[in-house]
Scaffold this motif. Structure first.
Motif, PDB file in Angstrom:
ATOM      1  N   ARG A  66       1.842   6.988  -6.924  1.00  0.00           N
ATOM      2  CA  ARG A  66       1.030   7.810  -6.905  1.00  0.00           C
ATOM      3  C   ARG A  66       1.507   9.385  -6.625  1.00  0.00           C
ATOM      4  NH1 ARG A  66      -2.939   9.220 -10.642  1.00  0.00           N
ATOM      5  NH2 ARG A  66      -4.429  10.717  -9.644  1.00  0.00           N
TER       6      ARG A  66
ATOM      7  N   GLU B  44       0.852  -0.920  -0.181  1.00  0.00           N
ATOM      8  CA  GLU B  44       0.121   0.001  -0.097  1.00  0.00           C
ATOM      9  C   GLU B  44       0.602   1.368  -0.037  1.00  0.00           C
ATOM     10  OE1 GLU B  44      -3.522   2.062  -0.145  1.00  0.00           O
ATOM     11  OE2 GLU B  44      -3.193  -0.165  -0.216  1.00  0.00           O
TER      12      GLU B  44
ATOM     13  N   ARG C 277       2.090   1.763  -3.398  1.00  0.00           N
ATOM     14  CA  ARG C 277       1.186   2.400  -4.568  1.00  0.00           C
ATOM     15  C   ARG C 277       1.180   3.902  -4.146  1.00  0.00           C
ATOM     16  NH1 ARG C 277      -1.197  -2.857  -4.163  1.00  0.00           N
ATOM     17  NH2 ARG C 277      -2.274  -2.005  -2.142  1.00  0.00           N
ATOM     18  N   SER C 278       1.034   4.252  -2.895  1.00  0.00           N
ATOM     19  CA  SER C 278       0.825   5.605  -2.611  1.00  0.00           C
ATOM     20  C   SER C 278       1.934   6.398  -2.894  1.00  0.00           C
ATOM     21  CB  SER C 278       0.562   5.707  -1.043  1.00  0.00           C
ATOM     22  OG  SER C 278      -0.522   5.039  -0.500  1.00  0.00           O
TER      23      SER C 278
END
Length: 738
Positions: free
Chosen positions: A234, A227, A230-231
């Motif tokens: 982004r 997670e 992915r953050s």
């Protein structure tokens, strides 16, 4: 629309908005000199610019209004209702003409009614009504005399509807059918003026965001939290887009600096009695606003130098078989992440013998030194303080203040200057300027316990070598790189630190002006974008650093000034080696080709044309993603297709390493990331000695260091994995949806 016209429209619309307010305020304070002067200046500006741009109708009506305003300003007339009305009508007419220009119709607008009203007010007559009055005056007809006298407007409407129906009970229906007219934004409404300080502040905040992004990238690389990864990814995408957007707001075409050059060339040529034509190419090339200001003076000096020292007198040019009119060319273009600006002339060029003699006469070099110099080394003397080849001191040249200042100012912004000349043919001065000083890609390295950054614009490649591969010429260390001797500098010795004894070394091959050398560093950390921070005056005086930055882990890294290091350290034997290495890298025949040899599964060796290799990278295997059946990787803001070389060539490999060795390959405008097993060597091969045995994806084979090596067909590789017609923009959209 021409940029000058667009700027004129934006400024004029803003002035007219202010003019409306000033005229209404002037009606309440008719004796205000400040308001009268402001209104007069606004109309005068519009008149002058419209005349320059060739809008005759706009110029005429502005001139007439200016005459009325001059009477008010000089006290010959007092402000009254009629004067206010006619001036407001002038503003409306000006606004209508601007709208016509913006629509592409020029100033094709009837200004005679407005001019007549202004003249009537000046003469004290009652001004005519607005433009609707002539239409409402009917020509004499026999019928209206017997009819009741309706209002002229109703009479016209009644005539139009007489043939339709006697009674029209629903007049609102046609009105309801007509759509609401769309509001068309004019040039002023489609752009805004922003204070430069606000842009600078926004750029600083984006810089801080880039630092935070780098910190998240490091955290995600260290941990196993999907997670978080992915953050971080982004955040990286958003920060990159925001950074590019903000940097675009600071970019301006270099033609803003070039605009004054025609006048500079014209005046100087006239004073010197020469005929010179100026050509400017690539004026749309953009630079950061702060860099434009920094290159303005050096560029002006080089243009003046080209006219003064380069272009000959007309009679001399004719005698040499040249056109009477000399040619000076300004050219700007992007190359290698930099902006290249060239100032070229077709004059008599630079005589190396004259430069050498002048250097000896001024005591800057001895006769023995200049005899040992190549022509290119002699040209470098032009950048010494106090050097000049002018025979007499004039208000243009001869004082020895010039080229050294040009180089100092360009290097202060991370750029470089060099010169090429052919006696009798002309001279080209070449400026290499970074796109921006705020944020730049850099390689971070370590030396001892300290971390340093090297701008990627100076970095050519990285080479890992064993200590046994280093050689010495006298006391100077060198490395034989693809057949040429590469002079080496130890970063530790340059910084006055004790070098560490290591079994292996990493060489950063750097380019500084025309000098190429290798910098020995302890370890390479990462490629990342860094935010450049200014140095204090004490650190700057050291002369080895161009700035500082904050890394993702919070540490401070100094940015190495490659040009300064080269000038300070490349002396003596090393300097001679650098000068000898300026020749082509390989003293080989024109038929020989450089190849990158790699290893893939089943102990096979494959050679790839080095000309197609862009970079070598190591990256975690989990960075690869999928779009449909294809593997892709996000690389420096682009989405690259991935080709596994062993699978393409049918070699079986069961290993699944956590870290992949990737070759970034570019051919025919297509870029692909090629995964290989190992980098073996870079060699030079003669095509005449190759075998004609071919297979899918191969052009043949050859023997390199007693091993059969297959020759990769790059075109077949791209087609085999379906990349040749590949549309990366479609992949971007599909990845966003995923």
């Amino acid at each position: 629309m021409d940029e000058i016209v667009h700027e004129f429209l934006v400024e004029s619309y803003e002035n007219l908005d202010q003019l409306d307010q000033d005229l209404v305020a002037l009606e309440s304070a008719p004796t205000s000199r400040e308001l009268l002067s402001s209104i007069f200046r606004t109309v005068h500006t519009i008149k002058g610019t419209s005349g320059f741009l060739g809008y005759s109708n706009l110029e005429r009506v502005s001139h007439t209004g200016e005459s009325l305003l001059a009477e008010l300003r000089d006290g010959a007339r007092r402000m009254d209702q009629a004067t206010t009305d006619v001036l407001l009508a002038l503003v409306d007419t000006l606004r209508a003409i601007l709208a016509s220009i913006e629509a592409g119709r020029g100033d094709d607008h009837d200004v005679e009614p407005t001019i007549a009203r202004i003249v009537a007010v000046q003469e004290g007559a009652v001004p005519p009504e607005p433009a609707a009055v002539p239409e409402s005056a009917p020509s004499p007809e026999p019928e209206p005399a017997a009819e009741p006298a309706p209002e002229p407007a109703r009479k016209v409407i009644g005539k139009r509807r007489a043939t339709e129906a006697p009674a029209a009970p629903t007049p609102a229906a046609p009105v309801a059918e007509q759509p609401e007219p769309e509001h068309h934004r004019n040039a002023a409404e489609s752009s805004i003026r922003v204070d430069v300080e606000l842009l600078d502040s926004l750029m600083r905040q984006v810089g801080e965001l880039v630092l935070v992004r780098n910190q998240f990238d490091r955290l995600s690389d260290r941990g196993e939290d999907a997670e978080l990864a992915r953050s971080a990814q982004r955040l990286s995408l958003i920060a990159t887009e925001l950074q590019e957007g903000v940097m675009k707001t600071r970019m301006q075409p270099i033609e803003h600096v070039w605009n004054k050059m025609p006048r500079v060339v014209r005046d100087l040529a006239s004073m010197l009695g020469r005929k010179v034509s100026l050509s400017m190419l690539g004026g749309e090339t953009e630079l950061d606003r702060s860099l434009l200001e920094a290159v303005k003076d050096p560029l002006t000096h080089l243009v003046r130098n080209a006219v003064d020292h380069g272009i000959e007198a007309p009679a001399e040019r004719v005698a040499a078989g040249k056109p009477e009119q000399g040619q000076v060319t300004l050219r700007a273009y992007h190359a290698g992440g930099q902006v290249i600006v060239e100032i070229a002339d077709d004059g008599h060029g630079i005589d190396p013998d004259a430069v050498a003699a002048s250097a000896v006469n001024k005591g800057l070099r001895t006769e023995e030194q200049v005899r040992a110099m190549t022509p290119q080394e002699i040209y470098e003397l032009l950048f010494l303080p106090g050097f000049s080849t002018a025979k007499a001191v004039t208000n243009v040249s001869g004082r020895g203040v010039g080229m050294d200042v040009v180089r100092t100012k360009i290097e202060a912004i991370g750029g470089s200057v060099d010169v090429d000349s052919q006696p009798g043919a002309g001279t080209t001065w070449r400026l290499r300027i970074p796109l921006t000083l705020a944020i730049m890609p850099a390689l971070t390295v370590t030396c001892g316990a300290r971390t340093f950054a090297i701008a990627q614009t100076n970095l050519l490649e990285l080479v890992a070598v064993d200590s046994s591969q280093l050689e010495y010429v006298g006391t100077a260390p060198v490395y034989r790189l693809r057949g040429a001797l590469l002079p080496l500098l130890s970063l530790a010795e340059v910084l006055g630190m004790e070098p560490q004894q290591q079994a292996s070394h990493t060489i950063a091959v750097l380019q500084a002006d025309e000098q190429r050398f290798g910098l020995l560093v302890d370890r390479v950390l990462n490629n990342e974008e860094i935010v450049v921070k200014a140095l204090s005056s004490r650190i700057k005086q050291i002369g080895l650093y161009s700035g500082a930055t904050v890394l993702g882990d919070g540490d401070i890294a100094l940015i190495l000034d490659v040009q300064a290091i080269a000038r300070r350290a490349l002396i003596g034997e090393l300097g001679q080696l650098v000068r000898s290495s300026r020749a082509p890298e390989l003293r080989t025949s024109g038929t020989e080709q450089q190849l990158l040899v790699v290893a893939i599964g089943e102990d096979r060796r494959v050679a790839i044309p080095l000309a197609d290799v862009t970079r070598l990278e190591r990256m975690p295997a989990d960075r690869l993603e999928r779009v449909g059946s294809r593997e892709v990787v996000q690389y420096r803001g682009d989405l690259l297709p991935v080709a596994r070389l062993d699978r393409v060539l049918g070699a079986m490999s069961y290993e699944q390493p956590e870290e992949l060795l990737v070759i970034v390959l570019t051919s025919g405008g297509v870029t692909v990331a090629v995964v290989v097993g190992e980098i073996v060597d870079i060699v030079t091969d003669d095509p005449a000695s190759r075998s004609g045995l071919e297979d899918t994806g191969l052009t043949g084979s050859t023997v390199i260091k007693d091993r059969v090596t297959e020759l990769l067909d790059v075109g077949d590789l791209l087609h085999a994995v379906g990349i040749a017609p590949f549309d990366t923009s479609a992949l971007d959209e599909e990845l966003v949806r995923i």
